[in-house]
Enzyme design. Structure first.
Site, PDB file in Angstrom:
ATOM      1  N   LYS A  23      -3.260 -10.800  -2.703  1.00  0.00           N
ATOM      2  CA  LYS A  23      -3.209 -12.050  -3.467  1.00  0.00           C
ATOM      3  C   LYS A  23      -3.530 -13.214  -2.555  1.00  0.00           C
ATOM      4  O   LYS A  23      -2.865 -13.392  -1.531  1.00  0.00           O
ATOM      5  CB  LYS A  23      -1.793 -12.242  -4.039  1.00  0.00           C
ATOM      6  CG  LYS A  23      -1.375 -11.107  -4.967  1.00  0.00           C
ATOM      7  CD  LYS A  23       0.067 -11.200  -5.416  1.00  0.00           C
ATOM      8  CE  LYS A  23       0.403 -10.017  -6.314  1.00  0.00           C
ATOM      9  NZ  LYS A  23       1.806  -9.968  -6.707  1.00  0.00           N
ATOM     10  N   GLY A  44       0.833  -1.208   0.000  1.00  0.00           N
ATOM     11  CA  GLY A  44       0.000   0.000   0.000  1.00  0.00           C
ATOM     12  C   GLY A  44       0.861   1.249   0.000  1.00  0.00           C
ATOM     13  O   GLY A  44       0.599   2.217  -0.738  1.00  0.00           O
ATOM     14  N   GLY A  91       0.176  -8.857 -10.246  1.00  0.00           N
ATOM     15  CA  GLY A  91       1.270  -9.045 -11.199  1.00  0.00           C
ATOM     16  C   GLY A  91       2.622  -8.924 -10.517  1.00  0.00           C
ATOM     17  O   GLY A  91       2.698  -8.660  -9.315  1.00  0.00           O
ATOM     18  N   GLU A 134       1.385 -14.827   2.250  1.00  0.00           N
ATOM     19  CA  GLU A 134       0.034 -15.130   1.774  1.00  0.00           C
ATOM     20  C   GLU A 134      -0.125 -16.590   1.354  1.00  0.00           C
ATOM     21  O   GLU A 134      -1.187 -17.185   1.509  1.00  0.00           O
ATOM     22  CB  GLU A 134      -0.329 -14.229   0.585  1.00  0.00           C
ATOM     23  CG  GLU A 134      -0.563 -12.773   0.942  1.00  0.00           C
ATOM     24  CD  GLU A 134      -1.922 -12.519   1.586  1.00  0.00           C
ATOM     25  OE1 GLU A 134      -2.432 -13.405   2.289  1.00  0.00           O
ATOM     26  OE2 GLU A 134      -2.455 -11.421   1.407  1.00  0.00           O
ATOM     27  N   LYS A 147       0.467 -18.648  -7.478  1.00  0.00           N
ATOM     28  CA  LYS A 147       1.932 -18.548  -7.635  1.00  0.00           C
ATOM     29  C   LYS A 147       2.639 -18.428  -6.283  1.00  0.00           C
ATOM     30  O   LYS A 147       3.793 -18.836  -6.140  1.00  0.00           O
ATOM     31  CB  LYS A 147       2.309 -17.407  -8.586  1.00  0.00           C
ATOM     32  CG  LYS A 147       2.006 -15.989  -8.099  1.00  0.00           C
ATOM     33  CD  LYS A 147       3.087 -15.368  -7.245  1.00  0.00           C
ATOM     34  CE  LYS A 147       2.601 -14.146  -6.512  1.00  0.00           C
ATOM     35  NZ  LYS A 147       3.574 -13.564  -5.573  1.00  0.00           N
TER      36      LYS A 147
END
Ligand SMILES: NC(=O)C1=CN([C@@H]2O[C@H](COP(=O)(O)OP(=O)(O)OC[C@H]3O[C@@H](n4cnc5c(N)ncnc54)[C@H](O)[C@@H]3O)[C@@H](O)[C@H]2O)C=CC1
Ligand SMILES: O=C(CO)COP(=O)(O)O
Length: 319
Positions: A101, A11, A129, A269, A184
Site C-alpha cells: 500500500k 507475505g 483492504g 508505509e 488511509k
C-alpha cells in the site's frame, strides 16, 4: 501453486492462509532469513508465534516460476520497483498481485502502475483492504478487495486467493483500490498522533471523517470510481488502521504525539506516501490540508497541537 515474493509479516500471513488450500512458495531475498525459517518452520523476525505448514516451501532463489502461478508481491511499496526490475525476466507474462500500500516517492505511482511500467507484459493487480497479518495468520475472518483491470484475470485471481477465512471481493477500479490503501495510512498516522497527544476520540473522529473527504477528493481527481473509496480498500481500511494499536502507522503517529522514539526498522508505509501524496496533490491542485499537516508533523516541521490549531482555524465552509 502460488508464489509469494517477500517474507515479511503480510507475505508470510498470506502464505499461511493460502497454504490451507494448496502449495505455496515463499521467497525472501535474505539467505539467512530463508535458512532460519527452513530450520524453525516459523518467521520469528516478522510474524512470530505462527507455524509455517508443510505446504509452504521457503526459498531465497527463484529463477523460474511456472506461467500459470499467480505471484504475490509483498514487499514495502518503496522497494517494489527494485524487486520488479531485478526479477523482470522471471515475472514476465505472469499475473502479478501487489500486496502493498502506498505511492512511490518521485514518480507518484501506485503499485499496479509500477508493475505496468516495469513488467508491461504482465497482468497487474492489487490485493488490499482491512487485514492485519497476525489476524490472517491466525485464521480469523477477513475480507479483502482484489482489483484488476482485466476482468477475466480478476475472476481467476479471486478464486485462487479466496480461502475459508479470507473472503475476496473483486473490482476493476485499480486506481480507486490503490488510493484507498495508500491514503488511509497517512490518516492512520494522523489519528495515532491525535490520540498520542491526548486530543481525544472526538478529534480522531473528525480527522477520520474530514480525512476521508480528502481521500475521496484525490481519488476523484485521479479518475477513481467514487464508490470504491467507500469499500474495503478505503473506508474499511481507514476504520481499521485509525482505531487499532495493531497498526504500525497508527503506532508511529502515537509516538509523534507522545514525542517518543519509534523504531526506524518498522515498516510505516504512510510516512513516505504522505510526502508523495503532497507532491501529487500540488501538481493536480487538489486541496489536501489534513495530509499536508500530517506530512509536516512527520517531517518534524510542526507539533500535533500546532497542526490541529492550523486545521481548526481554516476558513469556515459547508460540509
Ligand atoms: N503487516 C500487515 O498487517 C499488512 C501489511 N500490508 C502491506 O504489506 C506490505 C509489506 O508489509 P509487511 O509485510 O507488513 O512489512 P514487513 O516489514 O513485515 O516486511 C517487509 C519484507 O520485505 C522485505 N524486503 C524489503 N526490501 C526488499 C527488497 N528490496 N527485496 C526483497 N525483499 C525486500 C523485507 O526483508 C521484509 O521481509 C506493505 O505495503 C504493507 O502496507 C498490507 C496489509 C496488512
Ligand atoms: O494495512 C494494514 C491493515 O489493513 C496494516 O497496517 P499497518 O501497516 O499500519 O500495520
Amino acid at each position: 501453486m502460488i508464489t509469494v515474493l517477500g517474507a515479511g509479516a503480510f507475505g508470510t500471513a498470506l502464505a499461511i492462509s493460502l497454504a490451507r488450500k494448496g502449495p505455496v512458495q515463499l521467497w525472501t531475498h535474505d539467505p539467512d532469513h530463508a535458512k532460519a525459517m527452513q530450520d524453525t518452520r516459523r518467521n520469528d523476525r516478522r510474524l512470530p508465534g505462527v507455524d509455517l505448514s508443510e505446504n509452504i516451501s521457503i526459498s531465497e532463489n527463484i529463477d523460474t516460476i511456472p506461467a500459470q502461478n499467480p505471484v504475490l508481491l509483498a514487499v514495502p511499496l518503496q522497494q517494489l520497483r527494485g524487486v520488479l526490475t531485478e526479477r523482470a525476466a522471471t515475472l514476465r507474462q505472469h499475473q502479478l498481485v501487489a500486496c502493498c500500500k502506498g505511492m512511490e516517492l518521485g514518480s507518484g505511482s501506485g503499485p499496479v502502475q509500477l508493475i505496468n511500467s516495469v513488467v508491461p507484459d504482465a497482468v497487474g493487480a492489487i490485493l488490499t483492504g482491512p487485514s492485519f497479518a497476525a489476524d490472517i495468520a491466525r485464521g480469523l475472518p477477513t475480507a479483502l478487495t482484489l482489483a484488476c483491470a482485466d476482468e477475466a484475470a480478476s475472476g481467476t485471481l479471486q478464486q485462487a486467493l479466496n480461502t475459508p477465512n479470507l473472503r475476496i471481493y473483486r473490482t476493476t477500479d485499480v486506481i480507486g483500490a490503490e488510493l484507498g490503501g495508500a491514503l488511509k495510512n497517512v490518516m492512520a498516522i494522523g489519528c495515532g498522533a491525535v490520540i498520542g497527544a491526548g486530543l481525544g476520540d472526538s478529534a480522531r473522529a473528525a480527522l477520520m471523517t474530514r480525512g476521508f473527504a480528502e481521500m475521496a477528493r484525490m481519488a476523484t481527481a485521479l479518475g477513481a470510481q467514487p464508490d470504491t473509496l467507500s469499500g474495503l480498500s478505503g473506508f474499511g481500511d481507514l476504520v481499521l488502521t485509525c482505531t487499532s494499536d495493531q497498526s504500525r502507522n497508527y503506532r508511529f503517529g502515537a509516538s509523534l504525539g507522545q514525542k517518543e522514539w519509534f523504531d526506524p526498522t518498522i515498516t510505516v508505509e504512510g510516512a513516505a506516501t504522505a510526502r508523495a501524496v503532497c507532491d501529487r496533490a500540488s501538481a493536480l491542485q487538489v486541496d489536501m490540508p489534513i495530509t499536508r499537516a500530517i506530512t509536516a508533523l512527520i517531517n518534524g516541521d510542526l507539533q500535533v497541537e500546532q497542526a490541529m490549531d492550523m486545521l481548526l482555524s481554516r476558513p469556515l465552509k459547508e460540509e
